[in-house]
Write an enzyme that holds these catalytic residues in place. Structure first.
Site, PDB file in Angstrom:
ATOM      1  CB  SER A 125      -1.256  -0.132   0.833  1.00  0.00           C
ATOM      2  OG  SER A 125      -1.476   1.719   1.563  1.00  0.00           O
ATOM      3  CE1 TYR A 150      -4.295  -2.481   5.559  1.00  0.00           C
ATOM      4  CE2 TYR A 150      -3.628  -0.563   5.795  1.00  0.00           C
ATOM      5  CZ  TYR A 150      -4.287  -1.776   4.611  1.00  0.00           C
ATOM      6  OH  TYR A 150      -3.856  -1.266   3.580  1.00  0.00           O
ATOM      7  CE  LYS A 154      -1.756  -4.111   3.179  1.00  0.00           C
ATOM      8  NZ  LYS A 154      -2.616  -5.509   2.428  1.00  0.00           N
TER       9      LYS A 154
HETATM   10  C1  UD1 Z   1      -7.068   4.642   3.857  1.00  0.00           C
HETATM   11  C2  UD1 Z   1      -5.688   3.586   4.256  1.00  0.00           C
HETATM   12  C3  UD1 Z   1      -4.662   2.997   3.272  1.00  0.00           C
HETATM   13  C4  UD1 Z   1      -5.946   1.948   2.741  1.00  0.00           C
HETATM   14  C5  UD1 Z   1      -6.965   2.796   2.131  1.00  0.00           C
HETATM   15  C6  UD1 Z   1      -7.934   1.240   1.370  1.00  0.00           C
HETATM   16  C7  UD1 Z   1      -4.749   5.673   6.293  1.00  0.00           C
HETATM   17  C8  UD1 Z   1      -4.083   6.403   6.635  1.00  0.00           C
HETATM   18  N1  UD1 Z   1      -4.860   4.508   4.933  1.00  0.00           N
HETATM   19  O1  UD1 Z   1      -6.915   5.698   2.939  1.00  0.00           O
HETATM   20  O2  UD1 Z   1      -3.646   2.556   4.631  1.00  0.00           O
HETATM   21  O3  UD1 Z   1      -4.988   1.175   1.965  1.00  0.00           O
HETATM   22  O4  UD1 Z   1      -7.800   3.018   2.992  1.00  0.00           O
HETATM   23  O5  UD1 Z   1      -8.061   2.435   0.391  1.00  0.00           O
HETATM   24  O6  UD1 Z   1      -5.826   5.209   6.549  1.00  0.00           O
HETATM   25  N2  UD1 Z   1     -13.138  10.755   2.435  1.00  0.00           N
HETATM   26  C9  UD1 Z   1     -14.323  11.515   3.501  1.00  0.00           C
HETATM   27  N3  UD1 Z   1     -15.136  11.270   3.874  1.00  0.00           N
HETATM   28  C10 UD1 Z   1     -15.176  10.093   4.340  1.00  0.00           C
HETATM   29  C11 UD1 Z   1     -14.499   9.234   4.142  1.00  0.00           C
HETATM   30  C12 UD1 Z   1     -12.942   9.889   3.295  1.00  0.00           C
HETATM   31  O7  UD1 Z   1     -14.185  13.161   2.804  1.00  0.00           O
HETATM   32  O8  UD1 Z   1     -16.346   9.659   3.964  1.00  0.00           O
HETATM   33  C13 UD1 Z   1     -11.658  11.721   2.210  1.00  0.00           C
HETATM   34  C14 UD1 Z   1     -10.262  11.119   3.611  1.00  0.00           C
HETATM   35  O9  UD1 Z   1     -10.159  12.241   4.245  1.00  0.00           O
HETATM   36  C15 UD1 Z   1      -9.977  10.987   2.627  1.00  0.00           C
HETATM   37  C16 UD1 Z   1     -10.145  10.628   1.502  1.00  0.00           C
HETATM   38  O10 UD1 Z   1     -11.979  10.484   1.264  1.00  0.00           O
HETATM   39  O11 UD1 Z   1      -8.932  11.925   2.499  1.00  0.00           O
HETATM   40  C17 UD1 Z   1      -9.990   9.322   0.716  1.00  0.00           C
HETATM   41  O12 UD1 Z   1     -10.201   8.265   2.417  1.00  0.00           O
HETATM   42  P1  UD1 Z   1     -10.308   6.969   1.390  1.00  0.00           P
HETATM   43  O13 UD1 Z   1     -11.105   5.973   1.058  1.00  0.00           O
HETATM   44  O14 UD1 Z   1     -10.893   6.296   3.429  1.00  0.00           O
HETATM   45  O15 UD1 Z   1      -9.024   6.586   1.464  1.00  0.00           O
HETATM   46  P2  UD1 Z   1      -6.868   7.118   2.572  1.00  0.00           P
HETATM   47  O16 UD1 Z   1      -7.161   7.637   3.944  1.00  0.00           O
HETATM   48  O17 UD1 Z   1      -6.170   7.541   1.728  1.00  0.00           O
END
Ligand code: UD1
Length: 337
Positions: A125, A150, A154
């Site tokens: 990842s 987690y 990795k």
């Molecule tokens: C997370 C994990 C990563 C994992 C990936 C799986 C962390 C630091 N990283 O990535 O290790 O491989 O998921 O896909 O936890 N967001 C919103 N509202 C929501 C959900 C998300 O605004 O309800 C935003 C988050 O703040 C972020 C973006 O969407 O900016 C992507 O979030 P998410 O899909 O959870 O992925 P990551 O956090 O990048």
């Protein structure tokens, strides 16, 4: 060639089974179905006209893992997807994450050595990079301290592999960016348990009326529109990268016993750009509002894809609208069930 896919009923695993079978490989899936359903096997068969072999097994259990390798004595390579992946949960129950994710890896590698199986692809990842110092991020960028158990599993997996590979086993670790989307048939896709943590499932469930409103975490980040930026990649593109990686190992084209590749598109999209893409590609209106930053989120990251392009000859093909619309088609299909 027969490939064992651990966690093959899951989101990325199931798409990889499809692409491997389409490329002419035979596939054996080992999965304990802790976060997936056995009917995925039927759906893979529907898409490819070929039924993967399936064994229900908890690979973190030594005996069950041995049983898998004793039952299928003709395996040529392994792609390891089986792992717990909820970042928040890993903070609450870290031992469960270390035991499962690293236990599976060790049991599988042990069996590979015993059965003289040489080719291994590990699901890694971009989380290993933490908050990047410069962008786009290259494979040579430093691996930062992990921010969750987690992410730590990795990192440890990559480090363990660096000592284990060599004459018995050659490995490629694929560092995924943010996999989203679903197969174009809408027969397989992401099936999160309970309330989704990740952005796309939350968006599609909100549009489907399962969740009231999407909370956009943070609007004051130092980015163009104040929201975080990620490199979202279509899960089918990602699946194809595994086929290419496995072929590289089989054809002994790898330059080192352990190689790392970024698997992203090379483009960063903000959360608001993803919402716009979703609304544009589906015609749906999304209910959303800003909320405070989510603890642990990095500001922005996207991949330098040059190494994957040059060495693997692989490049992501699907654009962002195809990612968001395919995720929606999958959600619509779920609603009908
Ligand atoms: C997370 C994990 C990563 C994992 C990936 C799986 C962390 C630091 N990283 O990535 O290790 O491989 O998921 O896909 O936890 N967001 C919103 N509202 C929501 C959900 C998300 O605004 O309800 C935003 C988050 O703040 C972020 C973006 O969407 O900016 C992507 O979030 P998410 O899909 O959870 O992925 P990551 O956090 O990048």
């Amino acid at each position: 060639m027969k490939i064992l896919i651990t966690g093959g009923c899951g989101f990325i695993g199931s798409h990889t089974c499809v692409e491997l079978q389409n490329a002419g490989f035979d596939v054996v899936i080992a999965d304990n179905l802790s976060n997936s359903k056995e009917e995925v096997i039927d759906r893979i068969e529907k898409i490819t006209n070929k039924r993967p072999e399936f064994i229900k097994a908890n690979l973190a259990d030594e005996k069950e893992c041995d049983e898998v390798f004793n039952t299928f004595s003709d395996i040529n390579g392994v792609i390891n997807f089986a792992a717990y992946k909820a970042v928040g949960e890993s903070m609450d129950v870290p031992v469960k994450y270390y035991k499962n994710n690293l236990g599976i890896l060790l049991n599988v590698l042990d069996n590979m050595q015993k059965h003289k199986i040489k080719y291994f692809v590990q699901s890694s990842s971009c989380t290993v990079y933490g908050e990047p110092d410069s962008l786009p991020i290259k494979e040579t960028s430093p691996v930062k301290d992990a921010t969750s158990p987690y992410g730590h599993t990795k990192q440890i997996a990559e480090q363990m592999l660096s000592f284990i590979v060599g004459k018995d086993i050659d490995a490629i670790a694929l560092r995924y960016f943010n996999p989203i989307g679903a197969h174009k048939t809408a027969l397989i896709g992401e099936l999160p348990n309970g309330v989704p943590n990740n952005l796309l499932p939350f968006i599609t469930q909100t549009a489907a009326g399962i969740r009231k409103e999407l909370k956009v975490f943070g609007n004051d980040y130092p980015t163009s529109d104040g929201t975080c930026i990620r490199d979202y990649i279509h899960v089918v593109d990602l699946a194809k990268a595994h086929v290419v990686a496995m072929n590289r190992l089989i054809n002994e084209k790898n330059k080192k016993p352990l190689e790392f590749f970024n698997i992203g598109t090379g483009h960063g999209y903000s959360v608001l750009e993803i919402i716009n893409s979703f609304e544009r590609s589906t015609g749906e209106k999304l209910n959303w509002s800003f909320a405070p930053r989510r603890a642990g989120d990095i500001i922005q990251i996207w991949a330098d894809t040059q190494l994957a392009e040059e060495e693997l000859g692989w490049k992501a093909q699907e654009d962002i609208d195809s990612m968001t619309s395919s995720a929606w088609n999958w959600q619509l299909q779920l609603k009908e069930e």
